[in-house]
Structure formats: structure tokens, C-alpha cells
Design a protein around this motif. Structure first.
Motif, PDB file in Angstrom:
ATOM      1  N   ASN A  50       0.835  -1.211   0.000  1.00 27.25           N
ATOM      2  CA  ASN A  50       0.000   0.000   0.000  1.00 27.25           C
ATOM      3  C   ASN A  50       0.862   1.251   0.000  1.00 27.25           C
ATOM      4  OD1 ASN A  50      -2.614   1.154  -0.103  1.00 27.25           O
ATOM      5  ND2 ASN A  50      -2.484   1.688   2.054  1.00 27.25           N
ATOM      6  N   ASN A  51       1.992   1.166  -0.690  1.00 28.69           N
ATOM      7  CA  ASN A  51       2.886   2.317  -0.824  1.00 28.69           C
ATOM      8  C   ASN A  51       2.485   3.087  -2.077  1.00 28.69           C
ATOM      9  OD1 ASN A  51       4.878   1.769   1.391  1.00 28.69           O
ATOM     10  ND2 ASN A  51       5.107  -0.123   0.228  1.00 28.69           N
ATOM     11  N   ARG A  52       1.642   4.095  -1.898  1.00 23.69           N
ATOM     12  CA  ARG A  52       1.055   4.813  -3.018  1.00 23.69           C
ATOM     13  C   ARG A  52       1.370   6.289  -2.931  1.00 23.69           C
ATOM     14  NH1 ARG A  52      -4.627   1.602  -2.405  1.00 23.69           N
ATOM     15  NH2 ARG A  52      -3.942  -0.325  -3.363  1.00 23.69           N
ATOM     16  N   VAL A  53       1.137   6.978  -4.047  1.00 22.79           N
ATOM     17  CA  VAL A  53       1.432   8.403  -4.122  1.00 22.79           C
ATOM     18  C   VAL A  53       0.316   9.110  -4.876  1.00 22.79           C
ATOM     19  CG1 VAL A  53       3.922   8.104  -4.042  1.00 22.79           C
ATOM     20  CG2 VAL A  53       2.761   8.023  -6.232  1.00 22.79           C
ATOM     21  N   PRO A  54       0.171  10.420  -4.670  1.00 22.64           N
ATOM     22  CA  PRO A  54      -0.842  11.171  -5.417  1.00 22.64           C
ATOM     23  C   PRO A  54      -0.615  11.078  -6.923  1.00 22.64           C
ATOM     24  CG  PRO A  54      -0.040  12.448  -3.564  1.00 22.64           C
ATOM     25  CD  PRO A  54       0.850  11.238  -3.671  1.00 22.64           C
ATOM     26  N   GLU A  55      -1.675  11.336  -7.676  1.00 26.34           N
ATOM     27  CA  GLU A  55      -1.644  11.137  -9.113  1.00 26.34           C
ATOM     28  C   GLU A  55      -0.613  12.014  -9.812  1.00 26.34           C
ATOM     29  OE1 GLU A  55      -4.863  10.824 -12.783  1.00 26.34           O
ATOM     30  OE2 GLU A  55      -5.317  12.050 -11.017  1.00 26.34           O
ATOM     31  N   ASP A  56      -0.321  13.191  -9.258  1.00 30.33           N
ATOM     32  CA  ASP A  56       0.567  14.121  -9.948  1.00 30.33           C
ATOM     33  C   ASP A  56       2.045  13.815  -9.700  1.00 30.33           C
ATOM     34  OD1 ASP A  56       0.578  14.799  -7.296  1.00 30.33           O
ATOM     35  OD2 ASP A  56       0.358  16.962  -7.608  1.00 30.33           O
ATOM     36  N   GLN A  57       2.347  12.727  -8.994  1.00 31.39           N
ATOM     37  CA  GLN A  57       3.738  12.375  -8.740  1.00 31.39           C
ATOM     38  C   GLN A  57       4.165  11.188  -9.595  1.00 31.39           C
ATOM     39  OE1 GLN A  57       4.983  12.001  -4.670  1.00 31.39           O
ATOM     40  NE2 GLN A  57       3.590  13.592  -3.950  1.00 31.39           N
ATOM     41  N   ASP A  58       5.478  11.013  -9.719  1.00 30.74           N
ATOM     42  CA  ASP A  58       6.039   9.869 -10.414  1.00 30.74           C
ATOM     43  C   ASP A  58       5.547   8.588  -9.739  1.00 30.74           C
ATOM     44  OD1 ASP A  58       7.629   7.798 -11.350  1.00 30.74           O
ATOM     45  OD2 ASP A  58       9.474   8.963 -11.312  1.00 30.74           O
ATOM     46  N   PRO A  59       4.976   7.638 -10.492  1.00 25.89           N
ATOM     47  CA  PRO A  59       4.478   6.418  -9.857  1.00 25.89           C
ATOM     48  C   PRO A  59       5.549   5.619  -9.134  1.00 25.89           C
ATOM     49  CG  PRO A  59       4.449   6.227 -12.256  1.00 25.89           C
ATOM     50  CD  PRO A  59       4.692   7.662 -11.935  1.00 25.89           C
ATOM     51  N   ASP A  60       6.826   5.767  -9.565  1.00 24.83           N
ATOM     52  CA  ASP A  60       7.910   5.076  -8.862  1.00 24.83           C
ATOM     53  C   ASP A  60       8.126   5.633  -7.460  1.00 24.83           C
ATOM     54  OD1 ASP A  60       8.252   3.458 -10.994  1.00 24.83           O
ATOM     55  OD2 ASP A  60      10.131   4.348 -11.681  1.00 24.83           O
ATOM     56  N   ALA A  61       7.519   6.766  -7.156  1.00 21.64           N
ATOM     57  CA  ALA A  61       7.633   7.319  -5.802  1.00 21.64           C
ATOM     58  C   ALA A  61       7.048   6.363  -4.773  1.00 21.64           C
ATOM     59  CB  ALA A  61       6.947   8.680  -5.722  1.00 21.64           C
ATOM     60  N   GLY A  62       6.128   5.500  -5.179  1.00 19.29           N
ATOM     61  CA  GLY A  62       5.585   4.507  -4.256  1.00 19.29           C
ATOM     62  C   GLY A  62       6.644   3.534  -3.778  1.00 19.29           C
ATOM     63  N   TRP A  63       7.564   3.171  -4.696  1.00 18.18           N
ATOM     64  CA  TRP A  63       8.687   2.315  -4.312  1.00 18.18           C
ATOM     65  C   TRP A  63       9.578   3.042  -3.303  1.00 18.18           C
ATOM     66  CZ3 TRP A  63      13.866   3.458  -5.091  1.00 18.18           C
ATOM     67  CH2 TRP A  63      14.762   2.427  -4.816  1.00 18.18           C
ATOM     68  N   ALA A  64       9.868   4.307  -3.571  1.00 23.20           N
ATOM     69  CA  ALA A  64      10.705   5.084  -2.653  1.00 23.20           C
ATOM     70  C   ALA A  64      10.019   5.261  -1.305  1.00 23.20           C
ATOM     71  CB  ALA A  64      11.027   6.443  -3.269  1.00 23.20           C
ATOM     72  N   TYR A  65       8.702   5.429  -1.335  1.00 26.57           N
ATOM     73  CA  TYR A  65       7.950   5.603  -0.082  1.00 26.57           C
ATOM     74  C   TYR A  65       8.070   4.347   0.784  1.00 26.57           C
ATOM     75  CZ  TYR A  65       4.095   6.980   3.003  1.00 26.57           C
ATOM     76  OH  TYR A  65       3.327   7.326   4.091  1.00 26.57           O
ATOM     77  N   GLY A  66       7.944   3.189   0.162  1.00 26.11           N
ATOM     78  CA  GLY A  66       8.084   1.948   0.917  1.00 26.11           C
ATOM     79  C   GLY A  66       9.476   1.792   1.493  1.00 26.11           C
ATOM     80  N   MET A  67      10.493   2.129   0.693  1.00 33.08           N
ATOM     81  CA  MET A  67      11.867   2.057   1.175  1.00 33.08           C
ATOM     82  C   MET A  67      12.059   2.977   2.380  1.00 33.08           C
ATOM     83  SD  MET A  67      15.447   2.719  -0.873  1.00 33.08           S
ATOM     84  CE  MET A  67      15.096   4.448  -1.162  1.00 33.08           C
ATOM     85  N   GLU A  68      11.516   4.182   2.320  1.00 35.56           N
ATOM     86  CA  GLU A  68      11.649   5.123   3.430  1.00 35.56           C
ATOM     87  C   GLU A  68      10.946   4.602   4.687  1.00 35.56           C
ATOM     88  OE1 GLU A  68      10.043   8.654   1.769  1.00 35.56           O
ATOM     89  OE2 GLU A  68      11.746   8.985   0.418  1.00 35.56           O
ATOM     90  N   THR A  69       9.801   3.953   4.500  1.00 29.81           N
ATOM     91  CA  THR A  69       9.105   3.361   5.647  1.00 29.81           C
ATOM     92  C   THR A  69       9.984   2.315   6.317  1.00 29.81           C
ATOM     93  OG1 THR A  69       6.935   3.737   4.652  1.00 29.81           O
ATOM     94  CG2 THR A  69       7.067   2.058   6.370  1.00 29.81           C
TER      95      THR A  69
END
Length: 271
Positions: A236-255
Motif C-alpha cells: 500500500n505504498n502509493r502516491v498522489p496522481e501528480d507524482q512519479d508512480p515510482d515514488a511509491g517504491w521510494a515511499y516503501g523504502m523510506e518506511t
């Protein structure tokens, strides 16, 4: 014990203040995160453990790869051909999927299940369609695997076989050494395997659901006085529509790295 989203974070230690600090700081690291998370920590040296949603299932992504190698070694008695060794290195060190599927097909689901049963990984479920990255894993079972690899029991894998897997995990290429090792003691030997996968069963017309990133990390830390392991699984590492979809991967890594830093600095401050 402290609650986070209705679930208890459970830490126990021979040092009660350490358990309290870990519970507090892991909770703080997750307080602002939207990721779904499961955690297992064990430390044989300080006799410390932490668990959070330890038995919930996640898509494995590439953290299934040490299981594949363990199953192959278990089935062959540790006798691998030069070609199999080359494939194993590519699978673990470089996380090469093509090599993994060659070994996955070679060892077969029955032998993989035999290894899971022998290792006591009773809650891991092989994907019926044969997609290795959709193996359903839990943080508890992945920690069981790390404990097996770093332990002294030869019942499932012999000393040389365990060292072989750990050696490949120690050699994982530099750009894949993120996650659970973040903030680890500088003098620890770090063995790591990470996995990431973008998949969603939800309605992709929902602007928030641009693909559900699953990001997982497992690491065993050894050497000197260190003998501990950490598994953090996320989805469930997701990002708003206006961001790069790969940001979800980075978000999970940061978590994951937020949890990892809380763990390492409490277990071994100043190292």
C-alpha cells in the motif's frame, strides 16, 4: 507494548528499558506512514525481540529468492553444478529474475515445499500459478529463515550451505543494499535481500491507485558481537496522481528504513 492502528507492537528483552525504547521508537517511525507494515526483529546477543503483524501475508517479490536457493541446496544435498552456482549468484547478488525462474523450475514446487516444511516456515504459500514473486510470505517466516541461516543447527542445511547463502546475501550489489541495513553498525557484516513489486487488484481508475507497490527487506547482521536479524514487509505504498508512480517504491523504502534506523540505534547506540 504499544498500539498502532489497533495492533500491538510487542518487544521483549533481557533489558526491559531496551524493549521500551524499541517499542516507542518503532511506533514513532510509523506514526506518519500510510504503508501497511509487518515487522520481526530478533537479537540473540541482547536476547531481544519485536513483532508487529508478524503473521500477515504479503507478496514476496524478490525476498523469495533465498528460499529458492535454500530449497535447491536442501534437495541436492548442497551439490550444485557450476551452472547452478552461476545462476544462484545472479539470483541473489543481482536479483536477476530470469535466473531465478530457471532455478525455480529446476527445483520445483514440491522441493520448495519440502524445504519450507523442514525449515518450519509453515505460513509461506507458494503461488499456484507458479509466479515466484507472488509467493505469500510473512515476517515471522522470513525471520525464521534468517535464524536458520545464521544458526548452528545442521538439520535443514549444513554449515557450508548456510554460509554459501549468507555469502551471496553479503555480496548483494550496492544499489540493492537499502532497507533493513539502514543505520546498521559500521563494523557489522551485513547480509541483505530486498524485494519490490508493483501490483494492484484495485480499480485503477481511482486516481490514488496508480499501482500498489510492495516493498520488502530482510537482513541478518553478524560478526564481532552481532547476531541479529530484521524483516520489514510493506505494501500500500502509493502516491498522489501528480507524482512519479515510482515514488511509491521510494515511499516503501523510506518506511522500512525508518523502522531499521530505530532498531539499530537502540540495539547498538554509537556504532
Amino acid at each position: 507494548m504499544q498500539r498502532l492502528e489497533g495492533e500491538p507492537i510487542q518487544c521483549a528483552s533481557a533489558k526491559p528499558r531496551l524493549a521500551q525504547a524499541l517499542t516507542r521508537d518503532i511506533t514513532r517511525s510509523l506514526a506518519s506512514r500510510d504503508s501497511r507494515v509487518s515487522i520481526v526483529l530478533y537479537d540473540r546477543t541482547t536476547r531481544t525481540s519485536c513483532m508487529y503483524r508478524a503473521d500477515e501475508h504479503y507478496d514476496s517479490a524478490s525476498i523469495v529468492k533465498p528460499i529458492v536457493l535454500g530449497a535447491l541446496l536442501h534437495a541436492t544435498g548442497g551439490e550444485l553444478s557450476a551452472e547452478e552456482q552461476d545462476l544462484a549468484r545472479k539470483m541473489i547478488v543481482h536479483s536477476d529474475n530470469a535466473s531465478t525462474y530457471v532455478l525455480w523450475d529446476l527445483v520445483g514446487p514440491d522441493n520448495i515445499q519440502d524445504f519450507l516444511d523442514a525449515a518450519g516456515m509453515t505460513n509461506t504459500i507458494i503461488d499456484e500459478a507458479g509466479f515466484m514473486g507472488l509467493t505469500q510470505v510473512t515476517a515471522r517466516d522470513q525471520a525464521t529463515l534468517l535464524e536458520l541461516l545464521t544458526g548452528e543447527d545442521d538439520a535443514v542445511l549444513g554449515t557450508e550451505e548456510r554460509a554459501y547463502i549468507l555469502g551471496l546475501m553479503h555480496d548483494v550489489q550496492e544499489d540493492q543494499r537499502w532497507g533493513a541495513p539502514a543505520g546498521a553498525p559500521a563494523d557489522a557484516a551485513v547480509q541483505v535481500k530486498n524485494g519490490w513489486l508493483q501490483r494492484s487488484d484495485k480499480n485503477l481508475k481511482d486516481p490514488r491507485d496508480r499501482g500498489d507497490w510492495k516493498v520488502n527487506s530482510m537482513s541478518a547482521l553478524t560478526g564481532r558481537a552481532y547476531d541479529y536479524g530484521l524483516v520489514v514487509l510493506t505494501e500500500n505504498n502509493r502516491v498522489p496522481e501528480d507524482q512519479d508512480p515510482d515514488a511509491g517504491w521510494a515511499y516503501g523504502m523510506e518506511t522500512i528504513e525508518g523502522v531499521a534506523k530505530a532498531v539499530h540505534r537502540n540495539l547498538y547506540p554509537g556504532r
